[in-house]
Design a protein around this motif. Structure first.
Motif, PDB file in Angstrom:
ATOM      1  N   ALA A  43       7.228  -7.453  -6.762  1.00  0.00           N
ATOM      2  CA  ALA A  43       5.997  -8.230  -6.970  1.00  0.00           C
ATOM      3  C   ALA A  43       6.119  -9.615  -6.339  1.00  0.00           C
ATOM      4  O   ALA A  43       5.127 -10.175  -5.847  1.00  0.00           O
ATOM      5  N   PHE A  46       4.960  -9.571  -2.666  1.00  0.00           N
ATOM      6  CA  PHE A  46       3.504  -9.591  -2.477  1.00  0.00           C
ATOM      7  C   PHE A  46       2.958 -11.000  -2.730  1.00  0.00           C
ATOM      8  O   PHE A  46       2.096 -11.486  -1.992  1.00  0.00           O
ATOM      9  N   HIS A  53      -2.067  -5.725  -2.406  1.00  0.00           N
ATOM     10  CA  HIS A  53      -1.219  -4.740  -3.094  1.00  0.00           C
ATOM     11  C   HIS A  53      -1.414  -3.319  -2.611  1.00  0.00           C
ATOM     12  O   HIS A  53      -0.617  -2.450  -2.930  1.00  0.00           O
ATOM     13  N   LEU A 104       5.116   0.173  -7.061  1.00  0.00           N
ATOM     14  CA  LEU A 104       4.494  -0.977  -6.410  1.00  0.00           C
ATOM     15  C   LEU A 104       4.894  -1.039  -4.935  1.00  0.00           C
ATOM     16  O   LEU A 104       4.052  -1.286  -4.065  1.00  0.00           O
ATOM     17  N   ALA A 107       2.878   1.240  -3.050  1.00  0.00           N
ATOM     18  CA  ALA A 107       1.445   1.054  -3.298  1.00  0.00           C
ATOM     19  C   ALA A 107       0.843   2.277  -3.983  1.00  0.00           C
ATOM     20  O   ALA A 107      -0.301   2.642  -3.719  1.00  0.00           O
TER      21      ALA A 107
END
Ligand code: TXA
Ligand code: MG
Length: 313
Positions: A43, A46, A53, A104, A107
């Motif tokens: 995270a 990003f 995201h 994450l 994606a």
């Protein structure tokens, strides 16, 4: 008792294990690395890049064996890995059911992009760390990719625990991204390998389905990208007052920069992003770029320049 200082690669591995962001050298461009298995660490990538995201990251591993623990390799995928790894190729393959990379980083897709980079220092980091490293190019989203440790520091300052200096990136363009699902290979992004070299191994490459506009096959291929602050004008032979010229080949003796005075496309690729940054630092009214043949690596160079010049979004 005095502690022996850790080697740079071991320090980078320790920072990754703590969940910190690390600037990492690869042969293509510098990466902004985090432990791909820790969603909190991913995270931070990003957030630092300002990256949407929906755009998945490439997971970097030390070997094909490590890659096969994360993704499902068809015979064609394995053949391409054998031909080009370690090196500037990212393979998009189905995720293994027990893939350790966090959602994450992918994606939320059921595929994963994997790469075994060739840079010896990056290899050392991956071996010391022993887990996949998620790493996009270490630039703020939309800006030119970094090809030196100084570019990374200029981009992120002290937001990074560490920037590992591995010298200027030898290739200078990001990896080619190829999706290999079964026996079909689709070229998602041109990069540091020529189409000819890829097709010599994979056969004719498919192009992503243009009808899939709502969910592009490679979410990263949004148009404006790699862009300096100044407007970019392509296929120009002269600069007006206030503009900065980037030449290619002989005949640009008066130009501020030349991607390759001898007209060598590999040399031009290696210089491209650094010269865009250096030209931009002069605060010109525009950066004008000489015509570059679209053969071999010139096809990927043209792709990056078209995105750098695009003002539509
Ligand atoms: O050379 C490189 O590839 C560098 C170095 C650091 O390894 N990395 C890099 O990462 O360029 P990034 O995040 O800037 O570009 C990754 C590209 C994006 O276009 C992304 O959309 C695509 O790969 N990608 C990643 N996972 C994907 C997936 N599962 N399916 C389709 N495209 C994917
Ligand atoms: Mg990038």
């Amino acid at each position: 008792m005095e502690q022996t200082p850790l080697e740079p690669a071991a320090r980078a591995a320790a920072a990754l294990a703590r969940g910190d962001l690390v600037g990492l050298p690869t042969e293509t461009v510098y990466g902004l690395g985090a432990d791909a298995t820790q969603a909190d660490a991913v995270a931070k990538i990003f957030a630092a890049k300002g990256r949407p995201h929906f755009n998945p990251l490439i997971s970097h591993v030390a070997s094909l064996e490590a890659a096969e623990a994360l993704g499902v390799f068809s015979p064609l995928a394995r053949k391409m890995a054998h031909a080009f790894w370690p090196g500037p190729l990212s393979l998009v393959v189905p995720r293994q059911a027990d893939c350790a990379v966090c959602d994450l980083a992918c994606a939320g897709l059921d595929t994963i992009a994997l790469r075994v980079p060739a840079h010896p220092l990056m290899q050392e980091v991956l071996r010391a760390f022993g887990k996949p490293v998620a790493a996009p190019s270490a630039n703020i989203s939309g800006r030119p990719s970094p090809t030196t440790a100084d570019h990374v520091r200029a981009e992120f300052g002290d937001r990074l625990a560490l920037v590992l200096d591995g010298g200027p990136s030898a290739v200078g363009l990001e990896s080619a991204v190829v999706a290999v699902l079964g026996d079909r290979a689709t070229l998602l992004r041109l990069g540091g390998l020529t189409r000819e070299a890829l097709e010599a191994v994979a056969g004719p490459l498919l192009t992503p389905d243009a009808s899939a506009k709502a969910a592009p096959a490679s979410p990263g291929m949004i148009l404006r990208h790699y862009a300096p602050q100044a407007p970019v004008r392509l296929n120009a032979t002269h600069a007006q007052p206030g503009e900065v010229m980037i030449g290619f080949g002989p005949g640009y003796e008066g130009a501020a920069f030349n991607l390759s005075p001898s007209g060598d496309l590999a040399e031009a690729a290696a210089h491209l992003f650094a010269m865009l940054r250096a030209a931009d630092a002069l605060n010109p009214t525009a950066i004008v770029i000489a015509p570059i043949p679209k053969t071999g690596l010139g096809e990927a160079i043209a792709d990056r320049l078209a995105r750098a010049a695009d003002r539509s979004c």
